[in-house]
Scaffold this motif. Sequence first.
Motif, mmCIF file in Angstrom:
data_model
loop_
_atom_site.group_PDB
_atom_site.id
_atom_site.type_symbol
_atom_site.label_atom_id
_atom_site.label_comp_id
_atom_site.label_asym_id
_atom_site.label_seq_id
_atom_site.Cartn_x
_atom_site.Cartn_y
_atom_site.Cartn_z
ATOM 1 N N UNK A 1 0.832 -1.210 0.000
ATOM 2 C CA UNK A 1 0.000 0.000 0.000
ATOM 3 C C UNK A 1 0.863 1.255 0.000
ATOM 4 N N UNK A 2 1.938 1.246 0.796
ATOM 5 C CA UNK A 2 2.824 2.408 0.862
ATOM 6 C C UNK A 2 3.500 2.638 -0.483
ATOM 7 N N UNK A 3 3.904 1.553 -1.125
ATOM 8 C CA UNK A 3 4.540 1.671 -2.444
ATOM 9 C C UNK A 3 3.575 2.283 -3.453
ATOM 10 N N UNK A 4 2.326 1.830 -3.433
ATOM 11 C CA UNK A 4 1.315 2.392 -4.334
ATOM 12 C C UNK A 4 1.053 3.861 -4.000
ATOM 13 N N UNK A 5 0.988 4.160 -2.692
ATOM 14 C CA UNK A 5 0.707 5.533 -2.265
ATOM 15 C C UNK A 5 1.795 6.495 -2.733
ATOM 16 N N UNK A 6 3.054 6.096 -2.586
ATOM 17 C CA UNK A 6 4.152 6.976 -2.999
ATOM 18 C C UNK A 6 4.242 7.101 -4.517
ATOM 19 N N UNK B 1 3.273 13.216 7.435
ATOM 20 C CA UNK B 1 3.345 11.809 7.048
ATOM 21 C C UNK B 1 3.137 11.659 5.542
ATOM 22 N N UNK B 2 2.174 12.401 5.017
ATOM 23 C CA UNK B 2 1.882 12.315 3.583
ATOM 24 C C UNK B 2 3.069 12.795 2.754
ATOM 25 N N UNK B 3 3.605 13.942 3.149
ATOM 26 C CA UNK B 3 4.671 14.538 2.324
ATOM 27 C C UNK B 3 6.023 13.860 2.522
ATOM 28 N N UNK B 4 6.183 13.089 3.592
ATOM 29 C CA UNK B 4 7.446 12.394 3.845
ATOM 30 C C UNK B 4 7.339 10.879 3.650
ATOM 31 N N UNK B 5 6.211 10.424 3.157
ATOM 32 C CA UNK B 5 5.986 8.975 3.080
ATOM 33 C C UNK B 5 7.043 8.270 2.233
ATOM 34 N N UNK C 1 1.574 7.588 -6.181
ATOM 35 C CA UNK C 1 0.504 8.511 -6.544
ATOM 36 C C UNK C 1 -0.890 7.952 -6.463
ATOM 37 N N UNK C 2 -1.057 6.759 -5.882
ATOM 38 C CA UNK C 2 -2.395 6.176 -5.777
ATOM 39 C C UNK C 2 -3.107 6.750 -4.552
ATOM 40 N N UNK C 3 -4.154 7.535 -4.805
ATOM 41 C CA UNK C 3 -4.831 8.239 -3.717
ATOM 42 C C UNK C 3 -5.523 7.287 -2.750
ATOM 43 N N UNK D 1 1.647 14.125 -4.662
ATOM 44 C CA UNK D 1 1.877 12.899 -5.421
ATOM 45 C C UNK D 1 3.037 13.041 -6.393
ATOM 46 N N UNK D 2 3.279 14.268 -6.858
ATOM 47 C CA UNK D 2 4.363 14.478 -7.814
ATOM 48 C C UNK D 2 5.659 14.929 -7.146
#
Length: 281
Positions: free
Chosen positions: A12-17, A60-64, A19-21, A279-280
Motif C-alpha cells: 500500500x505504501x509503495x502504491x501511495x508513494x 506523514x503524507x509529504x514524507x511517506x 501517486x495512488x490516492x 503525489x508528484x
Amino acid sequence: MKNTANEELSALIEKATAGDKESLETVILSVQDLVFNLSLRMLGTFPDAEDATQDILLKLITHLSSFKGESAFSTWVFRIAVNHLKNYRKHMFAKFPLSFEFYGDDIKNAKIEDIPDLTQNVEKSILAEELKLSCTNVMLQCLDAESRCIFILGTMFRADSRIAGDILGITPEAYRQRLSRIRSRMADFLREYCGEYGNGTCRCSDRVNYAIQNHRISPSRLDFTAAVPTETMLEVKEAMEDIDDLSQRFSFCKAYQSPESLKDFLQKFLDSTSFSVVGNA
C-alpha cells in the motif's frame, strides 16, 4: 499472519508513494487514531490535538517516500509525531504551563465558592464526568514534554523499551529508568489528589463552574464524554516490560476515535489539487 499484514502495508505504501490516492488514504487512516491519541495526551485538549494531528498527517503524507521499511511503520509514524509534538508551542498549556505543585494547590485550595452557575443547563453530573476525564489530561501537562512523552509511550501505548528508546533517541535502559521514576511521581500525585484513580477526595463535582470559568471544560463542547473509545494500539505495544506494579493506577489512559473533523480534513485534502502536488513531489 503478521508478516502478511506487513507485506500488505508495504504494498500500500509503495502504491501511495507512486501517486495512488486510495492507497494513501488507507495508509494514513490506519494511523490516524494513533496520532490523535498521542497528540491528545501530549497537548491536553481536543482542539489542540486536532490541530496538531492535521499538521502531523500532512508531514506523514509529504514524507511517506522517505519510509524505507527499516523499522515498523508505526515506529516511523511515532518518531515523526513525537518530534513534532515535543516542539509544539501553539497549545493552551504552552502558554499557561503547569507544575504538580501548582495543580495540587489548585485542586485543594482554589476559590470555588463564589463562582456563578455557568453550566448552561447541562446536567452537573455530566460536566463533572467531563472534568474527571479532562483532569487526567491536565495532570499530564505538569510533566515536561520529554517526560510526558515517555509516560504516554510506556503507559498508554505500552511501548517496548527498544522501540521507545529508538523513537526518543535514548537507550532502552535510560527509557526504563525514566519511565519508572515518572510513573511513581504520577502515582504519588494521584494518590494524594485524585478520588477517582487514587486515594484522595474527588472534587470534580464542586469544581465544575471553576473549570468552566478557566476554560478547562465547556458545556457547549463535551469532548471527552462524547468521544468514542477505540483500540488504537499497534505493534508498539506488543512487548512491554513489567517495569513496576502501577499499571492499574493509570487506567485513565483510554484511547479515543479521531473526531469526524479529522476524517473530513483528510478527505478534503486528498480530494484537493494539493494532493497532485504531493503525489508528484
